[in-house]
Design an enzyme around this catalytic site. Sequence first.
Site, short mmCIF file in Angstrom:
data_model
loop_
_atom_site.label_atom_id
_atom_site.label_comp_id
_atom_site.label_asym_id
_atom_site.label_seq_id
_atom_site.Cartn_x
_atom_site.Cartn_y
_atom_site.Cartn_z
N ASP A 78 0.49 -0.13 3.39
CA ASP A 78 -0.60 0.78 3.07
C ASP A 78 -1.61 0.74 4.20
O ASP A 78 -2.18 -0.32 4.50
CB ASP A 78 -1.27 0.40 1.75
N GLU B 223 3.54 5.58 4.30
CA GLU B 223 3.16 6.86 3.70
C GLU B 223 3.27 7.96 4.74
O GLU B 223 2.92 7.77 5.90
CB GLU B 223 1.73 6.79 3.16
N ASP C 107 -5.15 -2.26 -2.22
CA ASP C 107 -4.24 -1.97 -1.12
C ASP C 107 -2.89 -2.64 -1.32
O ASP C 107 -1.85 -2.07 -0.95
CB ASP C 107 -4.86 -2.43 0.20
#
Length: 429
Positions: A183, A267, A365
């Site tokens: 992340d 991501e 996170d």
Amino acid sequence: MLAGRRYRLELTAEQTARCEEFANVCRAVWNTGLEQRREYRRRGAWMNYAPQCKELAEAKREHLWLKAAPSHILQQTLKDLDRACREIGTFKVRWRSQARWPPSFRFPDAQQIQVERLGSRRGRVKLPKLGWVRFRWSRPLGGEIRSATVSRKSGRWFVSFLVDDQVATPKRHAMPATAVGIDRGVRFAAVTSDGDFHDRAFIRPGEAGRYRRLQQKLSRTHRGSANRAKTRGRMNKITGRVTDRRRDFCAQTADRLVRKYALVVLEDLRIKNMSASASGSLAEPGRQVRQKAGLNRAILDKGWHRLELALTSAARYTGTSVVKVNPAYTSQRCSACGFVTEGNRESQAVFVCKAPDCGHREHADVNAGKNIKAAGLAVSACGDLGAGRSVKQEPVGRVTGRTPHQGIPALQGGEDVKGTVIPWPPPRP
């Protein structure tokens, strides 16, 4: 596979002047070639590499200042322009400004490049029309040279060799059953699903203070003045050190991750859109501009895209697969029960599941990293799913790792377009 080796040059005054001249000629060729391509597109025609290269050879007979630079670096400039126009479009390619563009030019012919080692810390390279140039031997070449690029950064000149290190990508990772989700955030540059926090400060407090004072001094100088150029040079030295630290941090972090994990999940962030200015927003232009500017600086300071590139490059040597998944709801979903609601994330660092029978509490996170990892594992099991699929049905992502690094592709020039002739010889820099 192909890899880069970068060294700091030690140029004489004459060689520095020649490098500046080469860069100015390449910049003029780029800008004139881009203007010619745009003019052809306005008329509904096309202009490609082959006809431009032919016109460049004809222009050199009339304009002797074009002969100051080696022919193949000018041809390489047109190749780079052709590739940029094909990838992003002719009208989206940027001009090369003398004030903002960092000078650079590439020698693509390896047969005209000779490298010798003079000692433990010094080496020299022979380049066309530059002769023998000394450089700091900070690392071994480790392969056969394919090309050399000379560039200037923060007032210093560097040479980057593209080498073939004869290393093949492993078919299987040393620990094939390992996976991690990462992340990326503004508080920490990268947080893994295993609870590891990767971050560092790229600018020191003293440098930040000097940079602010230099910004104030720059605002009081006149455009085009010598004091303005000196102030910009001092600012560039600070930003250059910051960039080097960020690059070093991303390279070291990527190396640790790909050696430890066979699957790295990120991501699929649209960083360019996320860091766009709020003043140009179509939805609510001019609102919360200062807050958005601070967020943009934080995103760019953490080097999200540079970390992604470093992971993809380092993954070639370990056989690691880099997967990108849809970022939707990764920060709101509970990694323990799967309950999704906006209220799960109480703050930047606190995640508390609001489901009645769960109550899972964890660093926000780390929880997001676990959700990213789960989505990446599903993508690896089901293959590459279409971008239009809903995350509620299947996680969405695409595999980007284990891709061999490609050099500059061979560009095919199109046929010349008949019609009004557009002047080719560029203005003298």
